[in-house]
Each structure stands twice: as structure tokens, then as C-alpha cells.
Motif scaffolding. Structure first.
Motif, short mmCIF file in Angstrom:
data_model
loop_
_atom_site.label_atom_id
_atom_site.label_comp_id
_atom_site.label_asym_id
_atom_site.label_seq_id
_atom_site.Cartn_x
_atom_site.Cartn_y
_atom_site.Cartn_z
N PHE A 136 189.42 -21.81 48.88
CA PHE A 136 188.51 -20.78 48.37
C PHE A 136 188.60 -20.73 46.85
O PHE A 136 189.63 -21.02 46.26
N ILE A 137 187.46 -20.37 46.26
CA ILE A 137 187.37 -20.19 44.81
C ILE A 137 186.57 -18.92 44.57
O ILE A 137 185.53 -18.71 45.21
N ARG A 138 187.05 -18.10 43.67
CA ARG A 138 186.29 -16.90 43.33
C ARG A 138 184.95 -17.30 42.74
O ARG A 138 184.86 -18.25 41.95
N GLU A 139 183.92 -16.58 43.14
CA GLU A 139 182.57 -16.86 42.67
C GLU A 139 182.47 -16.80 41.15
O GLU A 139 181.68 -17.51 40.54
N ASP A 140 183.31 -15.99 40.52
CA ASP A 140 183.26 -15.85 39.06
C ASP A 140 184.18 -16.85 38.34
O ASP A 140 184.57 -16.63 37.20
N ASN A 141 184.46 -17.97 39.01
CA ASN A 141 185.26 -19.05 38.42
C ASN A 141 184.43 -20.34 38.43
O ASN A 141 184.77 -21.28 39.16
N PRO A 142 183.36 -20.39 37.66
CA PRO A 142 182.46 -21.56 37.73
C PRO A 142 183.12 -22.86 37.32
O PRO A 142 182.74 -23.92 37.81
N PRO A 163 196.61 -12.27 52.82
CA PRO A 163 195.30 -11.76 53.23
C PRO A 163 194.09 -12.58 52.75
O PRO A 163 193.16 -12.79 53.54
N PRO A 164 194.07 -13.09 51.51
CA PRO A 164 192.89 -13.88 51.12
C PRO A 164 192.77 -15.18 51.91
O PRO A 164 191.67 -15.65 52.20
N VAL A 165 193.91 -15.77 52.29
CA VAL A 165 193.90 -17.00 53.09
C VAL A 165 193.43 -16.68 54.50
O VAL A 165 192.60 -17.41 55.07
N ARG A 166 193.92 -15.60 55.08
CA ARG A 166 193.46 -15.19 56.42
C ARG A 166 191.95 -14.95 56.41
O ARG A 166 191.25 -15.35 57.35
N ALA A 167 191.45 -14.29 55.37
CA ALA A 167 190.01 -14.02 55.28
C ALA A 167 189.22 -15.32 55.17
O ALA A 167 188.15 -15.46 55.78
#
Length: 154
Positions: A110-116, A58-62
Motif C-alpha cells: 500500500f501507498i498513501r494517495e498523497d505520496n505520488p 492495522p494498516p496491513v490488515r486493512a
């Protein structure tokens, strides 16, 4: 294994589960994995890739809905560098090997926004933010290494 040890359920930032069976299936399906090893053969880092459509997570599809990339774009990641090898250029070495594997093709990730830390490292490689999306209550940043060169959609 490096990826499994850094999964979200073990305190890491990687989404999904990465046991050996999952990695073996990816390899047997022809999905490249780039690795970096130390002088004594120890695993310093691993970078998984897949063709669009291989990974139905699902995260890849998104991500692909937010930014499908160009026709020959591929999914970059996950990538993981061992704790003791961080800051030593392992990501750079993995990326150079990756570009040799997929010359001229657009990588999207993709990278989570909270992973600076990861975001900064990938921007330093020359990747650019091309989209954002929300998944499971978290904001994700989509990066591409082809946006600047015209390899992705307008």
C-alpha cells in the motif's frame, strides 16, 4: 536507522515505528529484508517483506481486507531509499533482488494517495493498482505485481 528516520512521526511517509528491535524481530522470525549498499558499504535502501499473517498492524490488515492477493502473495514494504540515493535506481535494484528472493510470487503493498513519488516509482516497476481503502482518515492505494500475470484472485 534509515527506516526509523523516515517514519511518519519524523516527517516521513512510512507508517509505524521501525527501531532496531522491530527489525531484529522480523529477521529472527525469517521475514526477508533486502538491502542495497553503496561502494563504501553505506546503506542506500532497505525493503522489508513479510508473509501474510506475520504483521498484524492495522494498516496491513486493512490492505489485506481490500486486496488479499493470491494464496502465495506476500506483503511488500515498507521500502525506504536514503535521501541522497533517490533517483539513482536503488528501488529498481531492491526490486530485482526481491524478485529473486520470491520468484513467481505476488507482492502486495500500500501507498498513501498523497505520496505520488512512491506511487510513480512503483508503477514504473510494473505494479498495478488493484484496490483502494481508507485508514485513519487517509486514502491508501493497494498495488500488486501479480495482477497482470494472473497470480492474484479474480
Amino acid at each position: 536507522m534509515l527506516l526509523d528516520a523516515n517514519s511518519g512521526d519524523r516527517g516521513g511517509m512510512l507508517l509505524g515505528q521501525w527501531p532496531r528491535e522491530v527489525i531484529a524481530t522480523r529477521i529472527s522470525s525469517g521475514q526477508p529484508i533486502v538491502i542495497a549498499t553503496g561502494e563504501k558499504g553505506q546503506l542506500l535502501g532497505a525493503l522489508l517483506t513479510s508473509e501474510k499473517g506475520f504483521d498484524d498492524a492495522p494498516p496491513v490488515r486493512a490492505m489485506l481486507k481490500a486486496w488479499p492477493g493470491g494464496p502465495d502473495a506476500y506483503v511488500y514494504g515498507p521500502v525506504c531509499v536514503s535521501q541522497d540515493a533517490r533517483g539513482l535506481g536503488v528501488l529498481d535494484a531492491l526490486y530485482v533482488k526481491l524478485q529473486a528472493t520470491f520468484p513467481g510470487r505476488e507482492a502486495i503493498l500500500f501507498i498513501r494517495e498523497d505520496n505520488p513519488r512512491s506511487l510513480t516509482a512503483h508503477l514504473r516497476l510494473g505494479m498495478r493498482e488493484v484496490a483502494r481503502y481508507e485508514f485513519a482518515g487517509k486514502v491508501f492505494i493497494v498495488l500488486s505485481d501479480g495482477a497482470a500475470s494472473g497470480n492474484s484472485r479474480a
